[in-house]
Write a protein that holds these residues in place. Structure first.
Motif, PDB file in Angstrom:
ATOM      1  N   ASP A 183      39.647 -30.971 -52.362  1.00 55.99           N
ATOM      2  CA  ASP A 183      38.710 -31.484 -53.374  1.00 55.99           C
ATOM      3  C   ASP A 183      39.445 -31.835 -54.664  1.00 55.99           C
ATOM      4  OD1 ASP A 183      36.572 -31.217 -51.661  1.00 55.99           O
ATOM      5  OD2 ASP A 183      35.937 -29.269 -52.463  1.00 55.99           O
ATOM      6  N   THR A 187      39.711 -35.546 -56.599  1.00 56.23           N
ATOM      7  CA  THR A 187      39.215 -35.787 -57.960  1.00 56.23           C
ATOM      8  C   THR A 187      40.279 -36.413 -58.845  1.00 56.23           C
ATOM      9  OG1 THR A 187      39.827 -33.556 -58.725  1.00 56.23           O
ATOM     10  CG2 THR A 187      37.613 -33.856 -57.816  1.00 56.23           C
ATOM     11  N   SER A 190      40.413 -40.225 -59.757  1.00 61.18           N
ATOM     12  CA  SER A 190      39.521 -40.844 -60.727  1.00 61.18           C
ATOM     13  C   SER A 190      40.128 -40.915 -62.120  1.00 61.18           C
ATOM     14  CB  SER A 190      38.200 -40.075 -60.790  1.00 61.18           C
ATOM     15  OG  SER A 190      38.410 -38.747 -61.250  1.00 61.18           O
TER      16      SER A 190
END
Length: 479
Positions: A183, A187, A190
């Motif tokens: 995860d 992330t 971005s």
């Protein structure tokens, strides 16, 4: 768009697959990229900077760092090496350090480490460990390029009595850590500037279950990121893996299909043929044939009397050798120097562990691991991650061969400026957007807390002074 022309007496440019020394040349940077390298440039530019007293080189890529804890090693580990664990400090020292290292202390270590890295020429760093979100945010804020991996594992090692290493297992926790790490990697995509990315970092070969390593490798392939693992870093670990599996750590990883061009092994010192383990086999061949990269962190092992046998042997076998800092100091200059010198000692030759080989390891080889042909070089299309070294400083004079001077003699004071993505990160030796004095105060406070709580993590409840006494006893006033 801003186009800047830089001229200098020495430029380490990339040509025909390797670095070349361009004398009295120029580099043209447009925004975050190099667009031209050569002896002259006739195109239009917005800014022209003549640098008659500078050497321009690509930035260093540090492939193994623990920014959240490394400064705490200072004045603790250097002279303590228990024979029971073959001189490593990991078994006794790390649990005791962890007992007093809070999140705030870790963040102070990160602040300090980023300054130390930038001042010694690191433009890209690979961090493994805790406080991953904070590390990523600070890399972005300071302007360095980074790859960040939260650590996870299936178990932990410890000593109950100072005589043996035991393991405590929680396989489910390892899988949960992998899921969180995946995860985290997603992330990072971005982030607007794209300088900070994630990768996967299961902690150690001996604390990772086979399924965790297989799943980590598969996830890394799906995410398109590297995967890093501490392996072959201690005699106790080598013996543990051969006891469990009848295979060396490297052989076991090959059996799991964990090795490969996207795999980076931290250390990989204790392999077949190493005099400390005296074990037959061809670990070097497995590493080379699989395209696996190795990050050598010479200083933290040399301070305990342990050396890779030998850096040039790995290079000549075809292993993609990279360099990291691991522990204090977080200085790629020290890593370059100790890699070269230790390689000369172990090979008993001066002409094999050369400045060229270690400079390549800190630039081109590391970029190859990352799959980045736009890093570690100065060529059209490459990122403008540049170092500007003084030619007239005390440490660089007399100057004949810039690379040898940098590898064997340069200090942070000889590095004037650092650019990442064409933006200044260091100007005249000062890391922009940071407070050096505050960072030093922060790690001092973190260190004092760790020292005060040392007994809580020590297997025998000893204080740090009992385990590793200060060099000289205290002065006692005469009556």
């Amino acid at each position: 768009m801003t186009r800047t022309l830089l001229t200098a007496p020495y430029i380490v440019a990339y040509q025909e697959g390797g670095h070349r020394l361009l004398r009295d040349g120029c580099v043209v940077v447009e925004d975050d990229r190099v667009v031209h390298v050569g002896t002259s440039y006739d195109g239009l530019v917005d800014v022209e900077r003549r640098l008659p007293d500078r050497i321009i080189t690509p930035g260093f890529i540090d492939t193994h760092a623990h920014l959240h804890s490394s400064p705490i090693d200072k004045s603790v580990q250097e002279d303590h090496g228990p024979r029971q664990f073959w001189l490593t400090g990991l078994i006794e020292i790390l649990p005791a350090e962890d007992a007093g290292l809070t999140s705030a202390g870790m963040r102070s270590c990160v602040d300090y480490s980023l300054i130390e890295l930038a001042r010694s020429g690191t433009t890209t760093v690979m961090h493994l460990g805790d406080e991953a979100e904070y590390v990523a945010d600070e890399l972005d804020r300071v302007g360095l390029r980074g790859y960040v991996a939260p650590s996870y594992r299936s178990g932990r090692w410890f000593t109950p009595d100072g005589k043996r290493v035991d393991y405590e297992w929680d396989v489910a926790a390892g899988q949960e850590g992998l899921a969180r790490a995946v995860d985290f990697v997603r992330t990072q995509g971005s982030r607007e500037a794209g300088r900070v990315q994630g990768f996967l970092g299961p902690a150690q070969v001996d604390t990772s279950a086979a399924e965790l390593l297989r799943d980590s490798k598969q996830a890394a392939r799906e995410l398109g990121v590297p995967v890093s693992l501490h392996a072959a870093q201690g005699v106790w670990e080598f013996n543990e893996m051969t006891r469990r599996h009848g295979r060396t750590p490297i052989e076991w990883l090959a059996d799991l299909d964990f090795l490969g061009p996207d795999t980076l092994l931290g250390h990989a010192i204790f392999i077949t043929g190493n005099s400390w383990v005296n074990f037959a086999g061809d670990d070097l061949g497995l590493l080379a044939q699989s395209g696996t990269s190795v990050s050598y962190n010479a200083w933290c092992f040399a301070r305990r009397g342990i050396l890779m046998e030998s850096f040039p042997a790995y290079v000549e076998a075809g292993v993609n050798m990279c360099i990291g800092t691991d522990t204090a100091p977080q200085s790629m200059l020290e890593s370059l120097r100790w890699t070269a010198i230790s390689g000369k000692i172990t090979s008993r030759r001066a002409d094999t562990s050369t400045a060229r080989r270690v400079f390549d390891a800190a630039t081109l080889n590391a970029a190859r691991l990352l799959g980045r042909d736009d890093l570690g070089r100065i060529s059209p299309g490459a990122k403008a991650d540049l170092l500007f070294w003084r030619t007239d400083s005390f440490g660089m004079a007399p100057l004949r061969d810039p690379i040898r001077n940098i590898v064997y003699y340069a200090q942070p004071s000889d590095l004037a400026d650092v650019w990442v993505d064409g933006n200044p990160v260091v100007e005249d030796g000062t890391v922009l957007g940071t407070d050096l004095e505050a960072a030093a105060r922060g790690v001092q406070a973190a260190g004092e807390r760790v020292w005060a709580h040392w007994h809580e993590g020590d297997w025998a409840g000893r204080t740090l002074e009992e385990l590793a006494p200060t060099t000289f006893p205290d002065f006692v006033e005469s009556p």
